[in-house]
Design a protein around this motif. Structure first.
Motif, short mmCIF file in Angstrom:
data_model
loop_
_atom_site.label_atom_id
_atom_site.label_comp_id
_atom_site.label_asym_id
_atom_site.label_seq_id
_atom_site.Cartn_x
_atom_site.Cartn_y
_atom_site.Cartn_z
N PHE A 3 0.86 -1.18 0.00
CA PHE A 3 0.00 0.00 0.00
C PHE A 3 0.89 1.23 0.00
N LYS A 4 0.47 2.25 -0.73
CA LYS A 4 1.22 3.52 -0.72
C LYS A 4 1.22 4.13 0.68
N SER A 5 0.17 3.88 1.43
CA SER A 5 0.05 4.46 2.77
C SER A 5 0.98 3.80 3.79
N PRO A 43 -7.18 -1.32 -1.00
CA PRO A 43 -6.43 -0.98 -2.22
C PRO A 43 -7.29 -0.27 -3.26
N LYS A 44 -8.51 -0.74 -3.49
CA LYS A 44 -9.35 -0.14 -4.54
C LYS A 44 -10.77 0.19 -4.06
N LYS A 45 -11.38 -0.73 -3.31
CA LYS A 45 -12.77 -0.55 -2.91
C LYS A 45 -12.90 -0.76 -1.40
N ILE A 46 -13.56 0.19 -0.73
CA ILE A 46 -13.75 0.12 0.72
C ILE A 46 -14.43 -1.21 1.08
N GLY A 47 -13.87 -1.87 2.10
CA GLY A 47 -14.45 -3.12 2.58
C GLY A 47 -13.81 -4.37 2.01
N PHE A 48 -12.91 -4.23 1.04
CA PHE A 48 -12.29 -5.39 0.40
C PHE A 48 -10.78 -5.35 0.56
N ALA A 57 -4.62 12.71 4.25
CA ALA A 57 -3.46 12.93 5.13
C ALA A 57 -2.59 14.09 4.65
N ALA A 58 -2.52 14.28 3.33
CA ALA A 58 -1.70 15.35 2.76
C ALA A 58 -2.44 16.69 2.73
N THR A 102 -10.03 4.20 0.67
CA THR A 102 -9.07 3.57 -0.22
C THR A 102 -7.69 4.15 0.07
N ASP A 103 -6.69 3.44 -0.36
CA ASP A 103 -5.30 3.86 -0.17
C ASP A 103 -5.09 5.28 -0.72
#
Length: 124
Positions: A7-9, A42-47, A86-87, A78-79
Protein backbone atom coordinates in the motif's frame (compact mmCIF):
# COMPACT_ATOMS: atom_id res chain seq x y z
CA UNK A 1 8.58 -3.10 -9.18
CA UNK A 2 6.69 -2.88 -5.91
CA UNK A 3 4.91 -5.87 -4.44
CA UNK A 4 1.26 -5.85 -5.53
CA UNK A 5 0.23 -6.12 -1.86
CA UNK A 6 2.16 -2.96 -0.98
CA UNK A 7 0.00 0.00 0.00
CA UNK A 8 1.22 3.52 -0.72
CA UNK A 9 0.05 4.46 2.77
CA UNK A 10 2.47 1.97 4.41
CA UNK A 11 5.29 4.51 4.05
CA UNK A 12 3.15 7.24 5.63
CA UNK A 13 2.33 5.00 8.58
CA UNK A 14 6.06 4.34 9.09
CA UNK A 15 6.65 8.12 9.07
CA UNK A 16 3.81 8.49 11.57
CA UNK A 17 5.50 6.00 13.94
CA UNK A 18 8.69 8.10 13.87
CA UNK A 19 6.73 11.36 14.15
CA UNK A 20 4.97 10.25 17.35
CA UNK A 21 8.37 9.68 19.00
CA UNK A 22 9.35 13.35 18.46
CA UNK A 23 8.44 16.28 20.72
CA UNK A 24 5.80 17.40 18.20
CA UNK A 25 4.34 13.90 18.23
CA UNK A 26 4.25 13.83 22.03
CA UNK A 27 2.39 17.17 22.01
CA UNK A 28 -0.10 15.70 19.57
CA UNK A 29 -0.65 12.73 21.89
CA UNK A 30 -1.35 15.08 24.82
CA UNK A 31 -3.65 17.29 22.74
CA UNK A 32 -5.75 14.60 21.02
CA UNK A 33 -5.68 11.57 23.37
CA UNK A 34 -7.82 9.37 21.10
CA UNK A 35 -7.46 6.02 19.35
CA UNK A 36 -8.18 5.72 15.62
CA UNK A 37 -8.45 2.55 13.59
CA UNK A 38 -7.80 2.98 9.87
CA UNK A 39 -9.13 0.40 7.44
CA UNK A 40 -7.31 1.08 4.17
CA UNK A 41 -8.43 -0.73 1.01
CA UNK A 42 -6.43 -0.98 -2.22
CA UNK A 43 -9.35 -0.14 -4.54
CA UNK A 44 -12.77 -0.55 -2.91
CA UNK A 45 -13.75 0.12 0.72
CA UNK A 46 -14.45 -3.12 2.58
CA UNK A 47 -12.29 -5.39 0.40
CA UNK A 48 -8.73 -6.62 1.15
CA UNK A 49 -8.24 -3.92 3.77
CA UNK A 50 -5.00 -3.26 5.61
CA UNK A 51 -5.75 -2.23 9.20
CA UNK A 52 -3.73 0.24 11.26
CA UNK A 53 -4.28 1.66 14.71
CA UNK A 54 -3.07 5.21 15.36
CA UNK A 55 -3.09 5.37 19.16
CA UNK A 56 -2.86 9.01 20.19
CA UNK A 57 -3.23 8.05 23.85
CA UNK A 58 -0.04 5.97 23.94
CA UNK A 59 1.65 7.65 20.97
CA UNK A 60 2.05 4.61 18.74
CA UNK A 61 1.06 3.18 15.37
CA UNK A 62 0.45 -0.54 14.97
CA UNK A 63 -0.62 -2.79 12.14
CA UNK A 64 -3.71 -4.87 12.89
CA UNK A 65 -7.06 -4.22 14.58
CA UNK A 66 -7.29 -2.38 17.89
CA UNK A 67 -7.18 -4.81 20.81
CA UNK A 68 -7.91 -2.49 23.75
CA UNK A 69 -11.69 -2.45 23.44
CA UNK A 70 -13.23 -0.15 20.84
CA UNK A 71 -11.29 2.62 19.10
CA UNK A 72 -12.74 6.13 19.51
CA UNK A 73 -13.35 6.25 15.74
CA UNK A 74 -12.79 3.86 12.84
CA UNK A 75 -12.22 5.17 9.33
CA UNK A 76 -12.47 3.22 6.08
CA UNK A 77 -11.10 4.56 2.81
CA UNK A 78 -9.07 3.57 -0.22
CA UNK A 79 -5.30 3.86 -0.17
CA UNK A 80 -5.32 6.83 -2.58
CA UNK A 81 -8.08 8.72 -0.75
CA UNK A 82 -6.34 8.20 2.60
CA UNK A 83 -3.14 9.72 1.20
CA UNK A 84 -5.07 12.71 -0.19
CA UNK A 85 -6.74 13.31 3.20
CA UNK A 86 -3.46 12.93 5.13
CA UNK A 87 -1.70 15.35 2.76
CA UNK A 88 -4.48 17.93 3.09
CA UNK A 89 -5.47 17.57 -0.59
CA UNK A 90 -8.94 16.27 0.27
CA UNK A 91 -11.15 17.70 2.99
CA UNK A 92 -12.19 14.88 5.39
CA UNK A 93 -15.77 16.23 5.70
CA UNK A 94 -16.19 16.35 1.93
CA UNK A 95 -14.65 12.87 1.60
CA UNK A 96 -17.22 11.59 4.10
CA UNK A 97 -20.14 13.27 2.31
CA UNK A 98 -19.02 11.85 -1.04
CA UNK A 99 -18.70 8.35 0.39
CA UNK A 100 -14.91 8.31 -0.10
CA UNK A 101 -14.53 7.81 3.65
CA UNK A 102 -16.71 5.90 6.09
CA UNK A 103 -16.72 6.54 9.84
CA UNK A 104 -17.79 4.38 12.79
CA UNK A 105 -17.70 5.52 16.39
CA UNK A 106 -17.63 8.98 17.91
CA UNK A 107 -18.19 11.82 15.47
CA UNK A 108 -16.58 14.29 17.87
CA UNK A 109 -13.46 12.07 17.91
CA UNK A 110 -13.64 11.80 14.12
CA UNK A 111 -13.64 15.59 13.76
CA UNK A 112 -10.20 15.71 15.40
CA UNK A 113 -8.86 13.44 12.64
CA UNK A 114 -7.34 16.13 10.43
CA UNK A 115 -4.26 16.38 8.21
CA UNK A 116 -2.55 18.16 11.13
CA UNK A 117 -2.02 14.86 12.95
CA UNK A 118 0.16 13.51 10.14
CA UNK A 119 3.84 14.43 9.69
CA UNK A 120 4.60 16.86 6.92
CA UNK A 121 6.84 15.07 4.46
CA UNK A 122 9.05 16.78 1.95
CA UNK A 123 8.45 16.23 -1.74
CA UNK A 124 11.16 14.39 -3.62
Amino acid sequence: MANSNQFKSDALMEQMKRHLATDAGKELTKKIGLVYQLNIAPKKIGFNEEIYVVDLKKGEVKKGPYEGGKPDATFSFTDNDFLKIAAGKMNPQIAFMRGAMKIKGSLSAAQKFTPDIFPKHSKM
